[in-house]
Motif scaffolding. Structure first.
Motif, PDB file in Angstrom:
ATOM      1  N   ILE A 103       8.900   7.139 -13.404  1.00 33.09           N
ATOM      2  CA  ILE A 103       8.937   5.927 -14.213  1.00 33.09           C
ATOM      3  C   ILE A 103       8.039   4.886 -13.561  1.00 33.09           C
ATOM      4  O   ILE A 103       8.123   4.660 -12.350  1.00 33.09           O
ATOM      5  CB  ILE A 103      10.369   5.382 -14.356  1.00 33.09           C
ATOM      6  N   LYS A 104       7.219   4.268 -14.326  1.00 28.93           N
ATOM      7  CA  LYS A 104       6.282   3.291 -13.793  1.00 28.93           C
ATOM      8  C   LYS A 104       7.034   2.148 -13.121  1.00 28.93           C
ATOM      9  O   LYS A 104       8.021   1.635 -13.630  1.00 28.93           O
ATOM     10  CB  LYS A 104       5.400   2.744 -14.926  1.00 28.93           C
ATOM     11  N   ASP A 105       6.522   1.763 -11.941  1.00 24.24           N
ATOM     12  CA  ASP A 105       7.085   0.657 -11.161  1.00 24.24           C
ATOM     13  C   ASP A 105       8.505   0.923 -10.686  1.00 24.24           C
ATOM     14  O   ASP A 105       9.262  -0.012 -10.420  1.00 24.24           O
ATOM     15  CB  ASP A 105       7.047  -0.656 -11.959  1.00 24.24           C
ATOM     16  N   ALA A 145       0.833  -1.210   0.000  1.00 19.56           N
ATOM     17  CA  ALA A 145       0.000   0.000   0.000  1.00 19.56           C
ATOM     18  C   ALA A 145       0.857   1.245   0.000  1.00 19.56           C
ATOM     19  O   ALA A 145       0.585   2.225  -0.714  1.00 19.56           O
ATOM     20  CB  ALA A 145      -0.920  -0.010   1.222  1.00 19.56           C
ATOM     21  N   GLU A 146       1.937   1.222   0.833  1.00 20.90           N
ATOM     22  CA  GLU A 146       2.836   2.369   0.879  1.00 20.90           C
ATOM     23  C   GLU A 146       3.528   2.564  -0.467  1.00 20.90           C
ATOM     24  O   GLU A 146       3.642   3.672  -0.972  1.00 20.90           O
ATOM     25  CB  GLU A 146       3.889   2.176   1.982  1.00 20.90           C
ATOM     26  N   TYR A 147       3.997   1.451  -1.041  1.00 20.56           N
ATOM     27  CA  TYR A 147       4.678   1.521  -2.338  1.00 20.56           C
ATOM     28  C   TYR A 147       3.755   2.116  -3.387  1.00 20.56           C
ATOM     29  O   TYR A 147       4.137   2.979  -4.177  1.00 20.56           O
ATOM     30  CB  TYR A 147       5.131   0.109  -2.736  1.00 20.56           C
ATOM     31  N   LYS A 148       2.500   1.657  -3.386  1.00 29.39           N
ATOM     32  CA  LYS A 148       1.535   2.143  -4.368  1.00 29.39           C
ATOM     33  C   LYS A 148       1.248   3.619  -4.173  1.00 29.39           C
ATOM     34  O   LYS A 148       1.130   4.384  -5.136  1.00 29.39           O
ATOM     35  CB  LYS A 148       0.243   1.338  -4.244  1.00 29.39           C
ATOM     36  N   TYR A 183       3.271   5.932  -2.978  1.00 34.17           N
ATOM     37  CA  TYR A 183       4.386   6.730  -3.484  1.00 34.17           C
ATOM     38  C   TYR A 183       4.344   6.819  -5.009  1.00 34.17           C
ATOM     39  O   TYR A 183       4.603   7.862  -5.604  1.00 34.17           O
ATOM     40  CB  TYR A 183       5.723   6.121  -3.049  1.00 34.17           C
ATOM     41  N   THR A 184       4.016   5.689  -5.662  1.00 29.90           N
ATOM     42  CA  THR A 184       3.949   5.681  -7.117  1.00 29.90           C
ATOM     43  C   THR A 184       2.856   6.607  -7.622  1.00 29.90           C
ATOM     44  O   THR A 184       3.041   7.374  -8.571  1.00 29.90           O
ATOM     45  CB  THR A 184       3.689   4.253  -7.631  1.00 29.90           C
ATOM     46  N   GLU A 185       1.689   6.563  -6.940  1.00 30.30           N
ATOM     47  CA  GLU A 185       0.580   7.419  -7.347  1.00 30.30           C
ATOM     48  C   GLU A 185       0.912   8.888  -7.137  1.00 30.30           C
ATOM     49  O   GLU A 185       0.543   9.750  -7.938  1.00 30.30           O
ATOM     50  CB  GLU A 185      -0.675   7.041  -6.564  1.00 30.30           C
ATOM     51  N   ALA A 186       1.636   9.196  -6.034  1.00 28.88           N
ATOM     52  CA  ALA A 186       2.010  10.584  -5.754  1.00 28.88           C
ATOM     53  C   ALA A 186       2.936  11.110  -6.829  1.00 28.88           C
ATOM     54  O   ALA A 186       2.806  12.244  -7.298  1.00 28.88           O
ATOM     55  CB  ALA A 186       2.683  10.687  -4.384  1.00 28.88           C
ATOM     56  N   ASP A 187       3.898  10.273  -7.261  1.00 24.27           N
ATOM     57  CA  ASP A 187       4.819  10.695  -8.316  1.00 24.27           C
ATOM     58  C   ASP A 187       4.086  10.876  -9.638  1.00 24.27           C
ATOM     59  O   ASP A 187       4.356  11.794 -10.405  1.00 24.27           O
ATOM     60  CB  ASP A 187       5.931   9.657  -8.489  1.00 24.27           C
ATOM     61  N   SER A 188       3.144   9.970  -9.926  1.00 28.66           N
ATOM     62  CA  SER A 188       2.428  10.045 -11.199  1.00 28.66           C
ATOM     63  C   SER A 188       1.531  11.259 -11.264  1.00 28.66           C
ATOM     64  O   SER A 188       1.271  11.812 -12.332  1.00 28.66           O
ATOM     65  CB  SER A 188       1.585   8.776 -11.388  1.00 28.66           C
ATOM     66  N   ALA A 189       1.025  11.712 -10.081  1.00 31.75           N
ATOM     67  CA  ALA A 189       0.110  12.846 -10.049  1.00 31.75           C
ATOM     68  C   ALA A 189       0.822  14.181 -10.001  1.00 31.75           C
ATOM     69  O   ALA A 189       0.199  15.238 -10.074  1.00 31.75           O
ATOM     70  CB  ALA A 189      -0.810  12.722  -8.833  1.00 31.75           C
ATOM     71  N   THR A 224      14.150   0.707  -5.962  1.00 31.63           N
ATOM     72  CA  THR A 224      13.052  -0.228  -6.214  1.00 31.63           C
ATOM     73  C   THR A 224      13.434  -1.656  -5.861  1.00 31.63           C
ATOM     74  O   THR A 224      12.687  -2.370  -5.183  1.00 31.63           O
ATOM     75  CB  THR A 224      12.627  -0.162  -7.696  1.00 31.63           C
ATOM     76  N   SER A 225      14.603  -2.088  -6.335  1.00 30.70           N
ATOM     77  CA  SER A 225      15.025  -3.462  -6.067  1.00 30.70           C
ATOM     78  C   SER A 225      15.215  -3.704  -4.580  1.00 30.70           C
ATOM     79  O   SER A 225      14.898  -4.791  -4.076  1.00 30.70           O
ATOM     80  CB  SER A 225      16.325  -3.774  -6.822  1.00 30.70           C
ATOM     81  N   GLY A 226      15.729  -2.705  -3.874  1.00 34.95           N
ATOM     82  CA  GLY A 226      15.906  -2.843  -2.432  1.00 34.95           C
ATOM     83  C   GLY A 226      14.585  -3.018  -1.716  1.00 34.95           C
ATOM     84  O   GLY A 226      14.468  -3.806  -0.765  1.00 34.95           O
ATOM     85  N   ILE A 227      13.562  -2.280  -2.153  1.00 36.95           N
ATOM     86  CA  ILE A 227      12.236  -2.402  -1.542  1.00 36.95           C
ATOM     87  C   ILE A 227      11.649  -3.780  -1.808  1.00 36.95           C
ATOM     88  O   ILE A 227      11.070  -4.420  -0.916  1.00 36.95           O
ATOM     89  CB  ILE A 227      11.309  -1.292  -2.077  1.00 36.95           C
ATOM     90  N   GLN A 228      11.789  -4.263  -3.031  1.00 39.04           N
ATOM     91  CA  GLN A 228      11.270  -5.583  -3.371  1.00 39.04           C
ATOM     92  C   GLN A 228      11.994  -6.679  -2.577  1.00 39.04           C
ATOM     93  O   GLN A 228      11.375  -7.641  -2.122  1.00 39.04           O
ATOM     94  CB  GLN A 228      11.431  -5.831  -4.876  1.00 39.04           C
ATOM     95  N   TYR A 229      13.295  -6.498  -2.428  1.00 41.14           N
ATOM     96  CA  TYR A 229      14.068  -7.473  -1.646  1.00 41.14           C
ATOM     97  C   TYR A 229      13.604  -7.475  -0.191  1.00 41.14           C
ATOM     98  O   TYR A 229      13.516  -8.534   0.444  1.00 41.14           O
ATOM     99  CB  TYR A 229      15.553  -7.144  -1.730  1.00 41.14           C
TER     100      TYR A 229
END
Length: 302
Positions: free
Chosen positions: A58-60, A31-34, A36-42, A162-167
Motif C-alpha cells: 500500500i502506498k505510503d 531515505a530508509e523509509y523510501k 523500503y517502500t520501493e522494495a515493496d512496490s518492486a 507507519t504512524s510509529g515511524i512518522q512519530y
C-alpha cells in the motif's frame, strides 16, 4: 506468529524517542523509509496460494510481516533441506533448526545366537525459524506450501508501523532541539550528568531503531513440520542374551570358588565361636552345676 519481540522493539523506539539525546542520533531516515517502500512496490506478485497479507503493498504504508506455519510433510529431513536451501536462495538465513526423532517404541528380537534386530518406531519433527527479505516472503511461503501433505495452520501477520515511524521522525526533531539547548547550558556537574544520560539514551534509541529497520527489511517465519505416520528403523545388533548365557556359568570355576568360600566359612565360624568364649564358658558351667544338683538329689533319695 507471536509478535511480542517486534512490538517491544517498536515500543522501545517510541518511548526512547521521548528523551533528549545528542544531535545526529540514528533514526529511521526518509531515505530508509523510501527504500523500503520501493522494495515493496518492486516485489513480484506470487500465486493465489499465498495470503494477501504476505504480499500486501500500500502506498505510503509500512508493514512488519511475520508468519507461523504448522504442517505435515512426507519426509521431514528432505523438507528441512529444501526449505533451508530456498531461504538462502531468496537472500534470507536460518536462525533455528531443531530436527529430532521421538521414539514411540523400541523392541529387540533375537535372530540367531550371535545377532539380533532392534526395531524402533519413531516420528520425526523439526521446529525452524527463518528470516527472509520482506519482499520475498510470498515466494518463500509458496515454496513451503509445495512441500506440505496437510496444512494444520498458517498465520500471517502484517503489522502497520507507519504512524510509529512518522512519530519517531517528529521526536527526532524535538531531540535535536533539546540537544542544542543542553549544549548552551553552563558547564557544571548537572550538565555533565545530563549529557551522559542523553548519550546512553541515544545509544538505546539507536539500537531500537536498528531493530525496527531490521524487522522491516526481513520477515520472520516460524515453521513446524512433522510426519503423519510412524517410521520404522531396523538396526542390527549383537544378541546380548546369548552372550550373557555363554558366560553365566562355568562349572569348574564355580566349584573352585565354592570350595574356597566353604573353607572361609568354616574359618569365620571358628572365629565367631572364639569371639563368644565367655558366653560359652558360662553355659558350660551352668550345665555342670545343673547336672551336679541332679546327681546329688538322686544320691539322697537312695
Amino acid at each position: 506468529m507471536k509478535t511480542t519481540y517486534i512490538k517491544l522493539s517498536l515500543a522501545s523506539a517510541l518511548l526512547l524517542g521521548i528523551y533528549s539525546c545528542k544531535k545526529g542520533e540514528a533514526t529511521i531516515s526518509d531515505a530508509e523509509y523510501k527504500s523500503y517502500t520501493e522494495a515493496d512496490s518492486a516485489a513480484a506478485i506470487v500465486s493465489d496460494s499465498v495470503s494477501s497479507a504476505a504480499t500486501m503493498k500500500i502506498k505510503d504504508k509500512q508493514f512488519i510481516k511475520t508468519a507461523d506455519i504448522n504442517m505435515e510433510v512426507k519426509d521431514v529431513y528432505d523438507a528441512t533441506i529444501s526449505i533451508e536451501k530456498s531461504v538462502q536462495e531468496l537472500g534470507g538465513f536460518v536462525t533455528k533448526s531443531n530436527l529430532q526423532s521421538n521414539v514411540v517404541s523400541e523392541d529387540t528380537y533375537n535372530t540367531s545366537d550371535e545377532t539380533a534386530m532392534l526395531i524402533k518406531k519413531y516420528k520425526t519433527e523439526n521446529t525452524m525459524q527463518v528470516r527472509v527479505p520482506t519482499e520475498r516472503l510470498g515466494e518463500l511461503l509458496t515454496l513451503i506450501n509445495d512441500k506440505k501433505l496437510f496444512l494444520n495452520s498458517r498465520i500471517i501477520n502484517a503489522e502497520d508501523v507507519t504512524s510509529g515511524i512518522q512519530y519517531a521522525k517528529l521526536e527526532a526533531k524535538r531531540i535535536e532541539k533539546t540537544g542544542e539547548n543542553i549544549s548552551q547550558l553552563k558547564a557544571n556537574k548537572d550538565k555533565v550528568k545530563m549529557g551522559d544520560e542523553n548519550m546512553s539514551e541515544g545509544n538505546l534509541q539507536q539500537l531500537a531503531n536498528m531493530d525496527i529497520a531490521d524487522n522491516l527489511k526481513y520477515s520472520t517465519v516460524d515453521i513446524y513440520i512433522n510426519e503423519p505416520k510412524l517410521r520404522i528403523a531396523e538396526i542390527a545388533i549383537t544378541n546380548t542374551k546369548s552372550i550373557d548365557n555363554k558366560y553365566k556359568s562355568n562349572f569348574l570355576y564355580d566349584v573352585k570358588n565354592a570350595f574356597v568360600e566353604g573353607f572361609y566359612l568354616i574359618q569365620r565360624i571358628l572365629i565367631g565361636v572364639v569371639a563368644i568364649w565367655p558366653i560359652s564358658l558360662i553355659i558350660i558351667i551352668a550345665i555342670y552345676v545343673i547336672r551336679k544338683k541332679k546327681l546329688f538329689r538322686k544320691t539322697n533319695q537312695i
